[in-house]
Design an enzyme around this catalytic site. Structure first.
Site, PDB file in Angstrom:
ATOM      1  N   ASP A   1       0.262  -1.063   0.376  1.00 21.14           N
ATOM      2  CA  ASP A   1      -0.195  -0.094  -0.081  1.00 21.14           C
ATOM      3  C   ASP A   1       0.888   1.274   0.428  1.00 21.14           C
ATOM      4  O   ASP A   1       1.228   1.313   0.947  1.00 21.14           O
ATOM      5  CB  ASP A   1      -0.604   0.212   1.665  1.00 21.14           C
ATOM      6  CG  ASP A   1      -1.930   1.135   1.260  1.00 21.14           C
ATOM      7  OD1 ASP A   1      -2.323   1.770  -0.584  1.00 21.14           O
ATOM      8  OD2 ASP A   1      -1.892   1.338   2.537  1.00 21.14           O
TER       9      ASP A   1
ATOM     10  N   GLU B   1      -1.941  -1.180  -4.578  1.00 21.16           N
ATOM     11  CA  GLU B   1      -3.066  -0.374  -4.825  1.00 21.16           C
ATOM     12  C   GLU B   1      -2.203   0.719  -5.663  1.00 21.16           C
ATOM     13  O   GLU B   1      -1.791   1.429  -6.377  1.00 21.16           O
ATOM     14  CB  GLU B   1      -3.042   0.011  -3.379  1.00 21.16           C
ATOM     15  CG  GLU B   1      -4.272   0.723  -4.111  1.00 21.16           C
ATOM     16  CD  GLU B   1      -5.405   1.565  -2.357  1.00 21.16           C
ATOM     17  OE1 GLU B   1      -5.524   0.207  -1.689  1.00 21.16           O
ATOM     18  OE2 GLU B   1      -5.119   2.763  -2.258  1.00 21.16           O
TER      19      GLU B   1
ATOM     20  N   ASP C   1      -2.225   0.745   7.403  1.00 24.57           N
ATOM     21  CA  ASP C   1      -1.615   0.629   6.219  1.00 24.57           C
ATOM     22  C   ASP C   1      -0.952  -0.816   5.908  1.00 24.57           C
ATOM     23  O   ASP C   1      -1.245  -1.000   4.399  1.00 24.57           O
ATOM     24  CB  ASP C   1      -0.422   1.225   5.683  1.00 24.57           C
ATOM     25  CG  ASP C   1      -0.888   2.897   6.182  1.00 24.57           C
ATOM     26  OD1 ASP C   1      -0.983   4.028   5.406  1.00 24.57           O
ATOM     27  OD2 ASP C   1      -1.181   3.552   7.335  1.00 24.57           O
TER      28      ASP C   1
END
Lengths: 191, 191
Positions: free
Chosen positions: B9, B70, B143
């Site tokens: 991420d 992501e 995260d």
């Protein structure tokens, strides 16, 4: 001391790469200029890899003292800005891995430094870059000229910052753009 | 064959890193999870370098089959999206340099895969990740949980794509989320 600056105008489709040697009196000489590009049809990882490998090669081959990169703004074209930001991340990290300092300059700073007018168009920037570097023909495509302009901008701004008096008085070798820019800087300092 | 997926991420302030081993029946096991972060006061090149070095270390240490990242959208928070995009560029190029394939997944895809609902909040995602990986405590910060969810999502989506019948029928070890998601996928296929 002559400073060697590498300028990069990041982009996924076309990434402009340039290396310029700049003497303390602002005399600037082209060392290398080129463009690395990838087709929109390729995957993002393969596009970024092509850019990463080209930047690695240029950094190793030319050993610049500093890397000047265009500062990316999110206000620009939304469809391309993410790819441009990703490419700039790759470029900046490549320099950081080698301990090469990275400087970011806005398009307005570059235009002001090279042409004396922060609102100049690409044609004017290309024309002045051609003149400053004493080239026989304008660098093509525009991304290559932008990378050259970035490198020149960084060296000139740094030169003035580090030895302002010398640069301001050494008007002998200055081009019209250099004089315009020195005047603009002087005006800015007076404010 | 068990697939080892690394999920990232991306972000300049906090970059979630996770490695998960996933068996063909979707049984998923935590290998490693962590967060690499840099302070906002540091220069962009130093921040990207910290991320680049962490990702290099994780890729070399864990040798994942694939990296799931992501997908960054420019519609997000304008003040942070450029840094996030630059970090994602560094991360993607690091995998590409090693010949590790990169897959991009949207937050909606991740939420749908892990919780069965593309509109889930972070609490629900963290809860399901904790359950799927049979962890004693929820992974922190968010995260880290997002990176785990990305890795799980990629393996599960890939698994169904490659052996849909087996995954759909092997309901014995499926969690409620896995069943929900399999049903959602089945509905999508019927449309």
């Amino acid at each position: 001391m002559t400073i060697r600056v590498m300028g990069i105008d990041p982009g996924l489709t076309r990434c402009g790469l340039a290396v310029v040697d700049v003497e303390p009196n602002r005399h600037s000489t082209l060392v290398a200029v080129g463009v690395v590009g990838t087709e929109a049809g390729r995957s993002l990882d393969q596009r970024l890899l092509v850019i990463a490998e080209a930047v690695d090669e240029w950094l190793d081959l030319h050993s610049p003292h500093v890397l000047a990169v265009e500062r990316v703004f999110s206000q620009l074209n939304v469809s391309t800005v993410m790819g441009t930001a990703q490419a700039s991340g790759v470029v900046i990290a490549a320099a950081a891995r080698r301990g090469i300092p990275v400087a970011l300059h806005t398009p307005t700073e570059v235009k002001a430094a090279v042409t004396g007018n922060g609102q100049s168009d690409k044609v004017a920037v290309t024309k002045m870059v051609t003149k400053i570097l004493r080239l026989d023909a304008p660098p093509r495509p525009a991304d290559a000229a932008d990378a050259l302009a970035l490198a020149i901008t960084h060296a000139w701004r740094r030169g003035v910052g580090m030895q302002g008096a010398a640069a301001a008085s050494g008007a002998g070798a200055a081009t019209p753009a250099q004089r315009l820019w020195a005047e603009a800087e002087a005006r800015a300092r007076r404010r």
